[in-house]
Design a protein around this motif. Structure first.
Motif, PDB file in Angstrom:
ATOM      1  N   LEU A   1       0.889  -0.987  -0.039  1.00  0.00           N
ATOM      2  CA  LEU A   1      -0.008  -0.029   0.112  1.00  0.00           C
ATOM      3  C   LEU A   1       0.808   1.338  -0.159  1.00  0.00           C
ATOM      4  CD1 LEU A   1      -2.716  -0.411   2.728  1.00  0.00           C
ATOM      5  CD2 LEU A   1      -3.067  -0.630   0.426  1.00  0.00           C
TER       6      LEU A   1
ATOM      7  N   ARG B   1      -0.378   6.123   4.140  1.00  0.00           N
ATOM      8  CA  ARG B   1      -1.402   6.962   4.010  1.00  0.00           C
ATOM      9  C   ARG B   1      -1.221   8.096   5.310  1.00  0.00           C
ATOM     10  NH1 ARG B   1      -3.033   4.082   0.457  1.00  0.00           N
ATOM     11  NH2 ARG B   1      -5.180   3.671   0.039  1.00  0.00           N
TER      12      ARG B   1
ATOM     13  N   GLU C   1      -3.246   9.012   7.576  1.00  0.00           N
ATOM     14  CA  GLU C   1      -3.912   8.655   8.809  1.00  0.00           C
ATOM     15  C   GLU C   1      -2.766   7.641   9.337  1.00  0.00           C
ATOM     16  OE1 GLU C   1      -5.116   8.864   5.555  1.00  0.00           O
ATOM     17  OE2 GLU C   1      -6.726   7.312   5.610  1.00  0.00           O
TER      18      GLU C   1
ATOM     19  N   ASN D   1      -1.895  -2.095  11.133  1.00  0.00           N
ATOM     20  CA  ASN D   1      -2.739  -1.585  10.303  1.00  0.00           C
ATOM     21  C   ASN D   1      -3.132  -2.638   9.267  1.00  0.00           C
ATOM     22  OD1 ASN D   1      -4.413   0.149   8.499  1.00  0.00           O
ATOM     23  ND2 ASN D   1      -2.429   0.981   7.539  1.00  0.00           N
ATOM     24  N   PRO D   2      -4.132  -3.402   9.859  1.00  0.00           N
ATOM     25  CA  PRO D   2      -4.369  -4.645   8.977  1.00  0.00           C
ATOM     26  C   PRO D   2      -5.313  -4.250   7.955  1.00  0.00           C
ATOM     27  CG  PRO D   2      -5.790  -4.482  10.699  1.00  0.00           C
ATOM     28  CD  PRO D   2      -4.710  -3.447  11.098  1.00  0.00           C
ATOM     29  N   PRO D   3      -5.729  -5.162   6.957  1.00  0.00           N
ATOM     30  CA  PRO D   3      -6.879  -5.062   5.958  1.00  0.00           C
ATOM     31  C   PRO D   3      -7.909  -4.678   6.771  1.00  0.00           C
ATOM     32  CG  PRO D   3      -5.691  -7.010   5.409  1.00  0.00           C
ATOM     33  CD  PRO D   3      -5.117  -6.420   6.783  1.00  0.00           C
ATOM     34  N   TYR D   4      -8.707  -3.755   6.415  1.00  0.00           N
ATOM     35  CA  TYR D   4     -10.040  -3.414   6.932  1.00  0.00           C
ATOM     36  C   TYR D   4     -11.251  -2.819   6.048  1.00  0.00           C
ATOM     37  CZ  TYR D   4      -8.343   1.503   7.659  1.00  0.00           C
ATOM     38  OH  TYR D   4      -7.826   2.769   7.290  1.00  0.00           O
ATOM     39  N   VAL D   5     -10.857  -2.722   4.860  1.00  0.00           N
ATOM     40  CA  VAL D   5     -12.145  -2.232   3.992  1.00  0.00           C
ATOM     41  C   VAL D   5     -13.111  -3.190   3.548  1.00  0.00           C
ATOM     42  CG1 VAL D   5     -12.392  -1.008   1.862  1.00  0.00           C
ATOM     43  CG2 VAL D   5     -10.664  -0.478   3.221  1.00  0.00           C
TER      44      VAL D   5
ATOM     45  N   MET E   1     -14.690   3.813  -3.114  1.00  0.00           N
ATOM     46  CA  MET E   1     -13.274   3.998  -3.447  1.00  0.00           C
ATOM     47  C   MET E   1     -12.941   4.604  -4.895  1.00  0.00           C
ATOM     48  SD  MET E   1     -11.896   0.536  -1.550  1.00  0.00           S
ATOM     49  CE  MET E   1     -10.182   1.188  -1.309  1.00  0.00           C
TER      50      MET E   1
ATOM     51  N   VAL F   1      -7.002   3.754  -6.324  1.00  0.00           N
ATOM     52  CA  VAL F   1      -6.825   2.859  -5.307  1.00  0.00           C
ATOM     53  C   VAL F   1      -7.126   1.295  -5.758  1.00  0.00           C
ATOM     54  CG1 VAL F   1      -7.433   2.291  -2.936  1.00  0.00           C
ATOM     55  CG2 VAL F   1      -7.392   4.730  -3.506  1.00  0.00           C
TER      56      VAL F   1
ATOM     57  N   ALA G   1      -3.987  -6.405   0.838  1.00  0.00           N
ATOM     58  CA  ALA G   1      -3.602  -5.288   1.967  1.00  0.00           C
ATOM     59  C   ALA G   1      -4.921  -4.597   2.349  1.00  0.00           C
ATOM     60  CB  ALA G   1      -2.420  -4.668   1.594  1.00  0.00           C
ATOM     61  N   LEU G   2      -6.061  -4.421   1.591  1.00  0.00           N
ATOM     62  CA  LEU G   2      -7.071  -3.660   1.734  1.00  0.00           C
ATOM     63  C   LEU G   2      -8.318  -4.371   2.406  1.00  0.00           C
ATOM     64  CD1 LEU G   2      -6.790  -1.516  -1.588  1.00  0.00           C
ATOM     65  CD2 LEU G   2      -6.533  -0.555   0.823  1.00  0.00           C
TER      66      LEU G   2
ATOM     67  N   GLU H   1      -4.818   0.838  13.597  1.00  0.00           N
ATOM     68  CA  GLU H   1      -5.336   1.832  12.533  1.00  0.00           C
ATOM     69  C   GLU H   1      -6.921   1.078  12.393  1.00  0.00           C
ATOM     70  OE1 GLU H   1      -3.597   3.748   9.336  1.00  0.00           O
ATOM     71  OE2 GLU H   1      -5.299   3.531   8.123  1.00  0.00           O
TER      72      GLU H   1
HETATM   73  N1  GLN Z   1      -6.971   3.364   4.706  1.00  0.00           N
HETATM   74  C1  GLN Z   1      -6.744   2.983   3.429  1.00  0.00           C
HETATM   75  C2  GLN Z   1      -7.526   3.226   2.573  1.00  0.00           C
HETATM   76  O1  GLN Z   1      -8.755   3.645   2.762  1.00  0.00           O
HETATM   77  C3  GLN Z   1      -6.976   1.263   4.047  1.00  0.00           C
HETATM   78  C4  GLN Z   1      -5.916   0.938   4.975  1.00  0.00           C
HETATM   79  C5  GLN Z   1      -6.365  -0.759   5.386  1.00  0.00           C
HETATM   80  O2  GLN Z   1      -6.894  -1.398   4.856  1.00  0.00           O
HETATM   81  N2  GLN Z   1      -5.504  -1.012   6.143  1.00  0.00           N
HETATM   82  O3  GLN Z   1      -7.476   2.726   1.368  1.00  0.00           O
END
Ligand code: GLN
Length: 290
Positions: A92, A95, A97, A195-199, A207, A211, A219-220, A251
């Motif tokens: 990635l 960011r 953040e 900061n693991p995948p979280y979307v 999005m 991206v 990773a997303l 995160e």
């Molecule tokens: N902040 C990232 C985004 O919105 C996502 C990072 C994540 O999944 N850890 O693209």
């Protein structure tokens, strides 16, 4: 070719997609990167010309930008917390953040790291930006970083070298519990950060194509049905592998703040705090092991 003519072509071709100011910043990044020319020289030397092969390079960049490829991948590098990082499609792009998360940890631990060594683990390190920035900015650390992606670990190792820090990299999948035993013989950690995948898949439609089409989905994204899978696993791992009073930092997905916070409370972490990023979204979570 005159550099300023090239700048005009960038504006003609790209302003409609990105807006004039962003196109200017792309162009300045390119002249710094490819020509080693500080941006003010463009105004001071209006007759500055570039060679045929340099012109070709710029036209290739222009094509990539038209396809919405991120400038950081085009140049192969970016900056995070004032440090240089190599990036490619396997990691990635760091960011802002995440700079806030790192800043929070540095501010809270800089005094302590002068007195004693801090043992830190970064789970899902990607480019290595969190692990490397902590190693660089805290006085005395022993930093470990893991990732499931071999290609990401390769990038992170290069970045550690470039930034002149020593990090122990481990290629492993945190979701595979048998790998947790790698850490059994080790002393415990003072800080675990991730900061693991979280979307969620359902958030894909929010999005942007730059991206979605370019950054590593590994990773997303997480499944809609189990979006906190990484958070649950890492929280349980941290409950076993942090020192007493050790701290866990995440995160997080802004829409899942309360649920993610609850995971830490359920695992008996204290001083659990949900913190907002510069955009006012719930973005960071911290807790202390009792
Ligand atoms: N902040 C990232 C985004 O919105 C996502 C990072 C994540 O999944 N850890 O693209």
């Amino acid at each position: 070719m005159l550099l300023k003519d090239l700048q005009n072509i960038f504006h003609i071709e790209l302003d409609a997609i990105y807006g004039k100011n962003e196109v200017d910043s792309f162009f300045f990044l390119c002249i710094e990167h490819y020509l080693d020319l500080p941006r003010f020289q463009l105004t001071l030397q209006p007759e500055f010309t570039i060679s045929k092969s340099e012109t070709n390079t710029f036209f290739k960049v222009l094509e990539d930008l038209k396809q919405q490829k991120p400038i950081q991948y085009i140049l192969g590098e970016t900056e995070f917390y004032g440090l240089p990082f190599i990036v490619n499609k396997n990691v990635l792009i760091p960011r802002p953040e995440t700079e806030e998360l790192v800043d929070l940890i540095i501010k809270r631990h800089s005094e302590r790291s002068k007195e004693s060594q801090l043992k830190i683990l970064d789970v899902g390190t990607g480019s290595g930006c969190i692990a490397i920035t902590l190693a660089k900015n805290l006085t005395n650390t022993q930093v470990y970083a893991l990732d499931v992606s071999k290609q990401a670990i390769e990038v992170a190792k290069e970045n550690a070298k470039w930034n002149n820090v020593i990090i122990t990299f481990i290629e492993t999948d945190i979701l595979n519990e048998s790998c947790h035993s790698v850490f059994d013989t080790e002393s415990k950690f003072d800080i675990i950060v991730s900061n693991p995948p979280y979307v969620r898949e359902l958030e894909k439609r929010e999005m942007k194509p730059n991206v979605l089409d370019n950054e590593p989905h590994l990773a997303l994204f997480v499944e809609d049905e189990n979006p906190l899978l990484f958070y649950k696993t890492i929280t349980d791992f941290a409950a076993d592998n942090l020192e007493l009073k050790g701290e866990l930092y995440f995160e997080i997905n802004q829409y899942l703040g309360d649920e993610t916070k609850q995971l830490l409370l359920d695992a008996n972490f204290t001083d659990v705090e949900l913190l907002k990023d510069l955009n006012g979204s719930n973005r960071m979570l911290k807790g202390t092991k009792k």
